[in-house]
Enzyme design. Structure first.
Site, PDB file in Angstrom:
ATOM      1  N   HIS A 224      36.994 178.457  62.855  1.00 34.69           N
ATOM      2  CA  HIS A 224      36.040 177.971  61.678  1.00 34.69           C
ATOM      3  C   HIS A 224      36.775 178.399  60.294  1.00 34.69           C
ATOM      4  O   HIS A 224      36.844 177.387  59.435  1.00 34.69           O
ATOM      5  CB  HIS A 224      34.828 178.771  61.712  1.00 34.69           C
ATOM      6  N   TYR A 228      37.832 175.611  56.439  1.00 36.02           N
ATOM      7  CA  TYR A 228      37.681 176.117  55.026  1.00 36.02           C
ATOM      8  C   TYR A 228      39.112 176.221  54.816  1.00 36.02           C
ATOM      9  O   TYR A 228      39.376 176.252  53.326  1.00 36.02           O
ATOM     10  CB  TYR A 228      36.930 177.443  55.031  1.00 36.02           C
ATOM     11  N   HIS A 375      31.267 164.255  63.326  1.00 31.69           N
ATOM     12  CA  HIS A 375      31.152 165.312  62.397  1.00 31.69           C
ATOM     13  C   HIS A 375      32.779 165.542  61.768  1.00 31.69           C
ATOM     14  O   HIS A 375      33.029 165.826  60.528  1.00 31.69           O
ATOM     15  CB  HIS A 375      30.411 166.377  62.555  1.00 31.69           C
ATOM     16  N   PHE A 376      33.363 166.221  62.538  1.00 29.53           N
ATOM     17  CA  PHE A 376      34.862 166.457  62.505  1.00 29.53           C
ATOM     18  C   PHE A 376      35.624 165.616  61.544  1.00 29.53           C
ATOM     19  O   PHE A 376      36.350 165.795  60.641  1.00 29.53           O
ATOM     20  CB  PHE A 376      35.639 166.849  63.661  1.00 29.53           C
ATOM     21  N   HIS A 377      35.541 164.178  61.977  1.00 25.66           N
ATOM     22  CA  HIS A 377      36.113 163.327  61.185  1.00 25.66           C
ATOM     23  C   HIS A 377      35.611 162.853  59.867  1.00 25.66           C
ATOM     24  O   HIS A 377      36.318 162.439  58.909  1.00 25.66           O
ATOM     25  CB  HIS A 377      36.310 162.094  61.936  1.00 25.66           C
ATOM     26  N   ARG A 440      32.375 163.896  74.219  1.00 25.63           N
ATOM     27  CA  ARG A 440      33.470 163.881  73.889  1.00 25.63           C
ATOM     28  C   ARG A 440      34.654 164.314  74.916  1.00 25.63           C
ATOM     29  O   ARG A 440      34.098 164.833  75.932  1.00 25.63           O
ATOM     30  CB  ARG A 440      33.559 164.765  72.651  1.00 25.63           C
ATOM     31  N   ARG A 441      35.905 164.183  74.442  1.00 34.59           N
ATOM     32  CA  ARG A 441      36.777 164.729  75.318  1.00 34.59           C
ATOM     33  C   ARG A 441      37.016 164.014  76.576  1.00 34.59           C
ATOM     34  O   ARG A 441      37.449 164.607  77.654  1.00 34.59           O
ATOM     35  CB  ARG A 441      36.897 166.325  75.585  1.00 34.59           C
TER      36      ARG A 441
END
Length: 549
Positions: A224, A228, A375-377, A440-441
């Protein structure tokens, strides 16, 4: 006051450019893997020559999420430290930067070869019990240790400046760079322990099994704050660079520093919110870390307030009228502003999605679906990537003594729009089909023509179309980088904004690093000591390694 430098020391420019150009090389390779992955998932491509879907997935994640970002960030931070701490790096800082670059590049080369040879198809998170070759894990050690060397170089340069400028407030860019690298080094201790004491002995056959829950906990202790580590350099651009680009000033130096300290404190002891569906961890400790996760919302909202206050202050100062008249005064035809500003806007839905992922009940719905990938993208591949692209447009010319042309601005704006269109199709489809249950995956499959799976296919096709558009955006960005390298000779400013005259002075306690690291250590111990001891003392028999592809 930052001195007005006309050019950079050539030795510093070489170090910065080495990192930036290698970053874009990794972006290009990762983009190739990504577009092929998207086409396979959409049922539009059969991979040739025995290439595996999960090989591509691993290469895409490692090269773009780890290598592109880390190289770019270190190059950007070194450039800013040189710019704000006297105009050039100390020789020892520069040498540590090159040492770090060499170690990271060696590790990247080895890891990439292992992935291509299908000896490290363990996805971007290298989750146990998926097992890679020892060379892959050793390569990761080189990458992490190399990044530490670069971090130590920044710390040494900062410490020397403080000794020779007693009583002075550290330039805000360097302050933020120190926070970013401090967070990175503390966070990577977790993944270093995992790799050195669990994964390498396991992959070498020295031990038969691995404690899976402990390895994942150590990864997400790092995983995590990694988010950041990507975001803080983007925030540095938003806080410090963009106000200068638009011709304005920072709303508040002190508020910006406080937000970075809060990110340092609340970004690390929160890894369990990535493990909410993980058995073997008490719900009490998951709840504690979810509460700490939501604390990160506070500096995020502070950042949004500060940025738009800077925009409005500038607009009012040049005659803007009405509630939103200041928007018309922003330099929309300047790609140095346009690309990062688009990244800022996208971070609004991206941040909202993060709150959903960190909420226990909602996470249970979306956790193992394409929603998370979408979300990650939005975060790293849009907010962060577009901001990094915007930085590139002035950073390369500043390093080389060149200047952008109107054509380059237009090309950059077109590339930004292409990127956003591609991400609209890809991430939008991921979010939507994730809510419909698509996992996913996974490679292309209709699950024996299941009605649900067949209903997902139009969204998977939309993902493939979006991924193809994004790859066009990657190629356009590489072309733009080449154009920047051969831009006309001239002077390009390294934009560092000053704070508004009405802003409060930053308190000296903000640079009492012992205080903040001490508070962080306490938070980490509170969040992790009891659950980690429980994971170790109540460990199962462990798991042998698996190679499934």
């Amino acid at each position: 006051m930052i001195q007005n430098l006309k050019s950079f020391d050539r030795r510093d420019s070489a170090l910065v450019l080495a990192h930036i150009l290698f970053a874009f090389f990794a972006l290009f390779l990762g983009g190739i893997a990504g577009v092929m992955q998207g086409l396979v998932r959409g049922g539009m491509l059969a991979l040739p020559m025995g290439i595996g879907y999960y090989q591509l997935l691993t290469a895409h994640g490692v090269l773009m999420a780890l290598i592109f970002t880390t190289y770019f960030i270190i190059g950007f931070l070194y450039a800013g430290v040189a710019r704000t701490l006297g105009g050039r790096l100390l020789p020892i800082a520069r040498n540590l930067g090159w040492l770090g670059f060499g170690l990271m590049t060696l590790g990247t080369a080895i890891a990439t070869v292992e992935i291509l040879l299908n000896r490290a198809t363990v996805l971007y998170t290298f989750y146990a019990p998926l097992k890679a070759s020892p060379a892959f894990y050793i390569a990761l050690v080189f990458v992490v240790v190399g990044s530490w060397m670069s971090g130590f170089g920044i710390f040494i340069n900062y410490r020397y400046w403080k000794k020779t400028h007693r009583g002075e407030t550290t330039p805000i860019f360097t302050f933020m760079a120190v926070v970013t690298m401090l967070m990175w080094i503390i966070a990577t201790l977790g993944v270093a322990i995992e790799v050195l004491f669990q994964l390498i002995p396991w992959s070498l056959g020295w031990v038969d099994t691995v404690n899976v829950v402990l390895s994942r906990t150590l990864f997400w202790y790092f995983g995590h704050p990694l988010v950041y580590f990507w975001l803080l350099p983007a925030y540095m651009c938003w806080y410090v660079v963009i106000p200068k680009v638009i011709g304005g000033k920072m709303f508040s130096d002190a508020l910006a520093r406080l937000s970075f300290i809060m990110f340092l404190l609340f970004s690390i002891p929160v890894g369990f919110h990535h493990q909410l569906m993980e058995p073997g961890i008490s719900n009490v400790w998951k709840f504690v870390q979810v509460v700490l996760t939501f604390m990160v919302v506070i500096p995020s909202l502070m950042t949004a307030f500060s940025l738009f206050a800077s925009f409005e202050m500038h607009g009012r100062s040049v005659g803007a009228k009405g509630l939103f008249g200041w928007l018309k005064k922003l330099p929309w035809k300047d790609v140095r502003f346009f690309a990062p500003f688009m990244g800022m806007l996208i971070f609004i839905p991206a941040g909202a999605g993060g709150l959903i992922n960190a909420s226990h009940e909602l996470n249970a719905i979306v956790h193992n679906t394409l929603w998370v990938t979408g979300h990650f993208h939005l975060t790293v591949a849009t907010s962060v990537a577009l901001t990094f692209f915007g930085i590139t447009y002035w950073l390369i010319p500043a390093m080389l003594g060149r200047e952008m042309t109107p054509l380059m601005h237009r090309m950059g704006i077109i590339q930004t729009i292409v990127w956003m269109v591609g991400m609209f199709f890809m991430s939008g489809a991921m979010h939507t089909v994730g809510l419909l249950g698509s996992p996913r995956r996974t490679a292309f499959t209709t699950y024996q023509d299941s009605a649900d799976a067949v209903g997902w296919m139009p969204y998977h096709v939309a993902m493939a179309i979006g991924g193809t558009i994004l790859f066009i955006g990657v190629v356009m960005m590489i072309i733009n980088v080449v154009m920047l390298l051969s831009a006309p000779k001239g002077e390009t400013e390294f934009p560092i904004a000053e704070a508004s005259e009405a802003a409060e002075k930053s308190p000296a306690i903000f640079e009492r690093w012992g205080v903040w690291v001490g508070v962080l250590v306490v938070l980490i111990l509170v969040a992790y000591s009891v659950p980690v001891m429980d994971i170790i003392s109540n460990a199962s028999v462990g798991s042998k390694g698996f190679k499934t592809w």
